[in-house]
Design a protein around this motif. Structure first.
Motif: not given
Length: 742
Positions: A472-479
């Motif tokens: 939805l936000h076109r953002a990466p996921v950090f893990h």
């Protein structure tokens, strides 16, 4: 990430659409099915004007089939096959007609065999062909497709919920599942059809008879000293005629025939009077051929005529016929054969001369069949074993081959699907990072240390929800991995979303499971269901496990509410709202301090006031979501009481929506029947007694009665049983919200 039920549903839908295309795609677009609207009554009483007939191409056709053929002048004809003609063409006839169709189509002109009938639909379809109706439908479809797009601006479009692209592993699972379903469908069709069928084929045959006759004549009267075939015979010049007959049988298949023949002479007049004189005795013949000769004495026939005229007083012109009575029997193409043939050589006799007539009664000299050569053509039906076939996408697939393909392909698809499931269970399920990497359209970035930020932290109920937010936000996921713990973060301008694996053990205590702001899910343009309902289920599970400490409570309440709603006769839309309300009803508790929600001692008046605000907070949070309006109204009023002592609006009796009255009963039942931190689960009898006691005071008596009757009739009906059935404590104070509201 799409759940197992999701990809299985997609597999079923795709397989269904493929099967639908194979079996029902129109023939004009390359499919196998013809759709014909009946315009005449020729097939009544079983088929009527305006019916829509579905007919499917078949590998072969035979007498008895109802089929469609193409007439060269009038187009499609829907009639029944009644047999073959002498050339092997089909003979058709309408069930309501007294005559056969004059046109006999070739086998390649027969298009399809009857499959199904939809009464009167053709009348509607004829009206829909109107240009005005077609234009209106095009405009309506355009509004449905583009109306929402025209109303949504650029800013609003970014806020609409966006489904992420499919999972790579699950895409393969869908492909394997579709392949498996198609193989099963092919197997069901192939194994329910016989491998070999008895097909009927026409075998044409021809019977040819060549007559000849001669008689003596005075020299000089004819070109030759004897009367030749075709010439008249003058009875005052000769008294005998020598008649010859040659018979030959031919067929398009091997035959073995024998039979008997005899030659006869017959005189008759226009009134129907006739006398017959045998010229030969019955004689046997073999191999489908014989040649015979006989002498006809005209005085014998003249004597018959004189007797007739003397008795009746009639005078006139007579017909003298020489007839071959032929009886044959044997086999043709392996089929039993038995026929009788009576060709005739006819003369018109006016008393002085015999003049040869054509077989149709046309005098010699006019355009007519040769009266000396009589040909009869016909056909018999030959039954032959034939490998049965399935017509799939225009190809005739043998049934044995289809069975083999279904077993081999189905087994291979089953092995591949099982391997994918094993990989998911052994590898992906144990590795959250691998799970999110399978989700298309989501970028993952590893971290070496905890990120620093000042934004509020919002816990997300599942990894799939975090992936949806990332798309939805076109953002990466950090893990970040910390031992066995894996943390995921998604940073937006307003908030940081967090998901932690293994129970989120390292999440700070102050980061309570808050719900995202309602604007992040704008469901105005999409139906409730799918991703929307999945998100609600995840939130409800979070509240049940972390706030109420009763995992699965909302899902159980939803199932009970729907079952009770069906028993009370609710419609499908009402049942859908009731289920969503069950998922919504506890979400307001997320904003109530946990020390109040989870308190085991009696609540103070102030604490009761704060607890009762959870329905108001629920309403404020979701009131902008139009698709949840019906469900929200039910959840908002579920704490009303039958006697008017409830909240938030103090409604009483039937002022309370029926869905809210249902939800109140099943919510209380499930809360009582399961363990809570401050008490053990109640036995069924104690819970039922409590509902009866409060019927007419807190709960709708009719709803309670129907529910308890349903529970009794179901006898342990699959309702989830509590983990323990300790004895029931004393009924809590009616102002204690733990029992009815939890």
């Amino acid at each position: 990430m799409m759940g197992k039920r999701g990809w299985l549903a997609w597999a079923g839908v795709i397989a269904f659409l493929i099967a639908l295309g194979v079996f029902f795609f129109p023939a004009r677009l390359g499919g196998e099915m013809y759709y014909v609207i009946l315009t005449g009554p020729s097939m009544e009483p079983h088929f009527h004007v305006g019916d829509l007939v579905l007919a499917r191409r078949a590998p072969f056709y035979q007498p008895g089939d109802i089929a469609i053929y193409r007439h060269p002048r009038i187009g499609f004809v829907f009639h029944r096959i009644v047999g073959y003609d002498a050339e092997g063409r089909f003979r058709f006839k309408g069930d309501n007609n007294a005559w056969e169709d004059p046109y006999h189509p070739r086998p390649d002109e027969v298009l399809a065999r009857y499959a199904a009938r939809i009464p009167a639909v053709g009348k509607v379809l004829r009206h829909l062909r109107s240009p005005w109706v077609i234009t209106a439908l095009v405009v309506l479809i355009g509004l449905l497709l583009f109306g929402d797009w025209l109303r949504v601006g650029p800013d609003e479009e970014e806020e609409n919920f966006v489904m992420p692209r499919g999972d790579t592993l699950y895409d393969w699972m869908i492909a394997f599942a579709v392949l498996l379903v198609l193989a099963v469908l092919l197997g069901v069709v192939a194994f329910t059809r016989p491998k070999v069928v008895q097909a009927q084929e026409p075998i044409s045959y021809t019977e040819t008879v060549a007559f000849s006759y001669t008689a003596r004549a005075p020299e000089g009267l004819y070109d030759l000293p004897q009367v030749q075939p075709g010439e008249p015979i003058f009875t005052q010049l000769t008294g005998t005629i020598t008649v010859g007959c040659t018979y030959r049988f031919t067929a398009a298949a091997p035959f073995q025939l024998e039979g008997t023949y005899r030659l006869l002479a017959r005189v008759s007049d226009a009134t129907g009077w006739k006398r017959t004189l045998p010229l030969t005795e019955p004689t046997a013949f073999q191999n489908g051929t014989f040649t015979a000769q006989a002498t006809l004495h005209l005085e014998d026939m003249r004597r018959f005529i004189d007797e007739f005229e003397q008795i009746t007083g009639r005078r006139g012109t007579y017909t003298l016929a020489v007839m071959a009575h032929i009886e044959t029997h044997g086999t043709v193409g392996g089929e039993a054969f038995q026929e009788t043939f009576e060709p005739m050589l006819r003369f018109r006799w006016n008393g002085n001369a015999l003049v040869l007539e054509t077989s149709g009664g046309v005098p010699l000299g006019e355009k007519a069949p040769d009266p000396l050569h009589i040909v009869r053509q016909n056909a018999i039906v030959h039954t032959v074993p034939r490998v049965n076939t399935l017509l799939i996408l225009g190809a005739h697939v043998p049934v044995p081959l289809a069975r083999t393909v279904s077993v081999v392909v189905g087994g291979l698809a089953l092995v591949l699907l099982g391997g994918a499931l094993y990989y998911e269970h052994q590898v992906v399920e144990g590795d959250p990072v691998a799970q999110i990497r399978l989700i298309g359209g989501v970028t993952t970035v590893p971290l070496d240390a905890l990120p620093h930020h000042t934004l509020p932290v919002v816990e997300v109920g599942s990894l799939s929800d975090l992936a949806s937010l990332a798309a939805l936000h076109r953002a990466p996921v950090f893990h970040l991995r910390e031992g066995e713990q894996v943390h995921f973060w998604l940073k937006t301008p307003d908030v940081v979303y967090h998901y932690g694996a293994e129970g989120q053990a390292r999440v700070p205590q102050h980061a309570r499971p808050l719900l995202p702001r309602p604007r992040f899910l704008r469901w105005k343009a999409a139906p409730v269901g799918g991703a929307c309902e999945s998100v609600l289920e995840e939130w409800a599970q979070t509240v049940d496990s972390q706030v109420v400490h009763d995992a699965g409570h909302s899902q159980r309440v939803a199932r009970l509410a729907v079952a009770l709603g069906k028993a009370l006769g609710l419609s499908e839309p009402a049942l859908r709202d009731l289920r969503l309300a069950a998922l919504l009803h506890g979400l307001g508790l997320i904003e109530i301090p946990p020390e109040i929600v989870q308190k085991t001692a009696p609540l103070t008046e102030e604490e009761k006031r704060i607890l009762r605000e959870h329905v108001l907070r629920l309403n404020v949070r979701f009131e902008s979501v139009e698709a949840l309006a019906g469900a929200l109204r039910i959840a908002y009023h579920r704490t009303e009481r039958w006697d008017g002592s409830g909240y938030p609006d103090g409604l009483r009796g039937e002022q309370i929506p029926l869905g809210a009255r249902i939800l109140a009963v099943v919510d209380a039942w499930d809360a009582l029947r399961h363990n809570r931190p401050h008490r053990a689960a109640w036995p069924e009898s104690a819970a039922a007694s409590f509902l009866r006691q409060k019927a007419g005071e807190w709960y709708d008596p009719r709803v309670v009665e129907v529910f308890l009757n349903w529970v009794k009739a179901s006898s342990a009906t699959g309702l989830e049983q509590p983990s323990s059935t300790a004895g029931a404590p004393a009924v809590e104070d009616e102002d204690d919200e733990a029992t009815p509201a939890a």
